[in-house]
Scaffold this motif. Sequence first.
Motif, PDB file in Angstrom:
ATOM      1  N   GLU A  30      -0.085  -2.988  11.523  1.00 29.92           N
ATOM      2  CA  GLU A  30       1.063  -2.126  11.248  1.00 29.92           C
ATOM      3  C   GLU A  30       0.607  -0.725  10.849  1.00 29.92           C
ATOM      4  OE1 GLU A  30       3.742  -5.835   9.470  1.00 29.92           O
ATOM      5  OE2 GLU A  30       3.263  -4.112   8.191  1.00 29.92           O
ATOM      6  N   PRO A  91       8.303  -2.370  22.446  1.00 27.95           N
ATOM      7  CA  PRO A  91       6.859  -2.237  22.316  1.00 27.95           C
ATOM      8  C   PRO A  91       6.140  -2.372  23.650  1.00 27.95           C
ATOM      9  CG  PRO A  91       7.512  -4.434  21.695  1.00 27.95           C
ATOM     10  CD  PRO A  91       8.789  -3.673  21.974  1.00 27.95           C
ATOM     11  N   GLU A  92       4.834  -2.213  23.605  1.00 26.80           N
ATOM     12  CA  GLU A  92       3.971  -2.448  24.765  1.00 26.80           C
ATOM     13  C   GLU A  92       2.670  -3.030  24.228  1.00 26.80           C
ATOM     14  OE1 GLU A  92       1.629  -0.095  28.359  1.00 26.80           O
ATOM     15  OE2 GLU A  92       3.005   1.032  27.077  1.00 26.80           O
ATOM     16  N   CYS A  93       2.583  -4.354  24.241  1.00 26.42           N
ATOM     17  CA  CYS A  93       1.393  -4.996  23.675  1.00 26.42           C
ATOM     18  C   CYS A  93       0.230  -4.999  24.648  1.00 26.42           C
ATOM     19  CB  CYS A  93       1.717  -6.420  23.218  1.00 26.42           C
ATOM     20  SG  CYS A  93       1.923  -7.617  24.571  1.00 26.42           S
ATOM     21  N   CYS A 107       8.711  -5.785  26.967  1.00 17.70           N
ATOM     22  CA  CYS A 107       7.705  -6.531  26.219  1.00 17.70           C
ATOM     23  C   CYS A 107       8.435  -7.160  25.045  1.00 17.70           C
ATOM     24  CB  CYS A 107       6.594  -5.614  25.727  1.00 17.70           C
ATOM     25  SG  CYS A 107       5.420  -6.392  24.591  1.00 17.70           S
ATOM     26  N   ARG A 114      12.100  -8.632  15.377  1.00 20.82           N
ATOM     27  CA  ARG A 114      12.776  -7.327  15.399  1.00 20.82           C
ATOM     28  C   ARG A 114      14.287  -7.500  15.350  1.00 20.82           C
ATOM     29  NH1 ARG A 114      13.458  -4.065  20.856  1.00 20.82           N
ATOM     30  NH2 ARG A 114      15.058  -5.660  20.917  1.00 20.82           N
ATOM     31  N   THR A 139      12.332   0.175  14.081  1.00 17.93           N
ATOM     32  CA  THR A 139      11.904   1.563  13.902  1.00 17.93           C
ATOM     33  C   THR A 139      12.418   2.194  12.603  1.00 17.93           C
ATOM     34  OG1 THR A 139      13.790   2.230  15.277  1.00 17.93           O
ATOM     35  CG2 THR A 139      11.638   2.014  16.370  1.00 17.93           C
ATOM     36  N   VAL A 148       5.886   0.561  11.195  1.00 17.58           N
ATOM     37  CA  VAL A 148       6.119   0.135  12.572  1.00 17.58           C
ATOM     38  C   VAL A 148       4.861  -0.567  13.082  1.00 17.58           C
ATOM     39  CG1 VAL A 148       6.753   0.918  14.899  1.00 17.58           C
ATOM     40  CG2 VAL A 148       7.608   2.162  12.903  1.00 17.58           C
ATOM     41  N   GLU A 150       1.768  -1.378  15.380  1.00 21.13           N
ATOM     42  CA  GLU A 150       0.944  -0.508  16.219  1.00 21.13           C
ATOM     43  C   GLU A 150       1.397  -0.544  17.672  1.00 21.13           C
ATOM     44  OE1 GLU A 150      -3.810  -0.035  17.433  1.00 21.13           O
ATOM     45  OE2 GLU A 150      -3.049  -1.901  16.568  1.00 21.13           O
ATOM     46  N   ILE A 151       1.777  -1.729  18.164  1.00 25.38           N
ATOM     47  CA  ILE A 151       2.150  -1.857  19.572  1.00 25.38           C
ATOM     48  C   ILE A 151       3.501  -1.215  19.875  1.00 25.38           C
ATOM     49  CG2 ILE A 151       0.796  -3.944  19.905  1.00 25.38           C
ATOM     50  CD1 ILE A 151       3.431  -5.529  19.775  1.00 25.38           C
ATOM     51  N   ALA A 152       4.194  -0.709  18.834  1.00 28.74           N
ATOM     52  CA  ALA A 152       5.484  -0.050  19.025  1.00 28.74           C
ATOM     53  C   ALA A 152       5.422   1.419  18.615  1.00 28.74           C
ATOM     54  CB  ALA A 152       6.577  -0.779  18.247  1.00 28.74           C
ATOM     55  N   ARG A 319       3.912   3.174  25.365  1.00 24.79           N
ATOM     56  CA  ARG A 319       2.613   3.655  24.898  1.00 24.79           C
ATOM     57  C   ARG A 319       1.809   4.345  25.996  1.00 24.79           C
ATOM     58  NH1 ARG A 319      -0.330  -1.253  22.272  1.00 24.79           N
ATOM     59  NH2 ARG A 319      -1.629   0.319  21.262  1.00 24.79           N
TER      60      ARG A 319
END
Length: 369
Positions: A30, A91-93, A107, A114, A139, A148, A150-152, A319
């Motif tokens: 995070e 997000p984008e993991c 994703c 969420r 968000t 938030v 990290e992947i978002a 991302r």
Amino acid sequence: MIKTTAAICVAPNVPLEIDTLTVDGPGPGEVLVEIVASGLCHTDLTALEGVNASSVYPLIPGHEGAGRVVEVGLGVTTLCIDDHVIPLYGPECGECSMCRSKRTNLCWTIKPTRDRGVMPDGTSRFMRGNKPVHHFMGTSTLSRYTVVPEIALAKIRKDAPLDKVCLFGCGVTTGVGAALAHVRPGDKVAVFGLGGIGVNIIQGARIAGASRIIGIDISSAKTELATSYGMTDFIRPGPDAPDPVVAIRDLTGGGVDVAFECTGVLGVMRQSLDCCVPAWGVSVLLGVEPSGSELSFPPVQVRYGKSIVGSYFGGIKGRTGLPGLIDRFMEGEIDLDRQITHRLQLHEVNEGFHLMKQGKSVRSVVMFE
């Protein structure tokens, strides 16, 4: 743990309360972000009015923000303190089946938590006194500080003005991205609903090379902006006006190549399909319909080549794809200035949503600095 000032929705149809809360530091994976500016979007209003099924109260709304990284949690590798970022509600993991498919920008790695207003570990980072306050869309950008995953978070260039590029957190990306994904040079385009997303679809359609861009709205308030962005024709439906589908067919000699629906009204969704040209016309749905809604249409329209598709965040991977759109803004290809109609302080946030409901704003930006 730090203090933050935030707008809090304690219950539907109650004015937002401005208060000081505590924010826990970021957990593993995070990031703690200091928000500089946040746009007000109609999706926030759905939470305030109690029609957003994924809203858990009390909550901190906001999903169209931009800011700076203050602290990173254990295991964060792609972001550092002072990086400039845009929080992403999608997000984008890079690792799930959706991301690896390369067929979608969806994703759903953290969607279950969420949509319950909590972080991936099932808890909130916000506390009001000794009671938790829920996150919104992962968000919560109407808080000076927010946490938030990290992947978002999309890392962006530091010379981009945060008080403008915050709009890429939703409306601009959704609109411009959808148009760039579906419009070909020379296409005839219809855009139903000239709100924040609709005007950006018009801007994107112009960039993509559309030959004719028809805007349809029950209000003429946004026609000047829409025209400046590339709208060539405007239709205002009403009891004394021609049917929009008939009018569009007359203007285009049979129908548009692509129709974008931005209202969430089922009848308008049907109009967006009906006004498309047979054989290859595409209706792109972006408006959010009421829960439980179903859309009906004659199957023959699809059998004869028309198609209906959806668009989420303009089809942009947050991302990896969003930084490129911001580059296009910095190069002067995408305009933001003309759609920022109001700049507000956090204590004026209720007035901002009132302006939205009255149709007097395109985008209001709440400033934290």
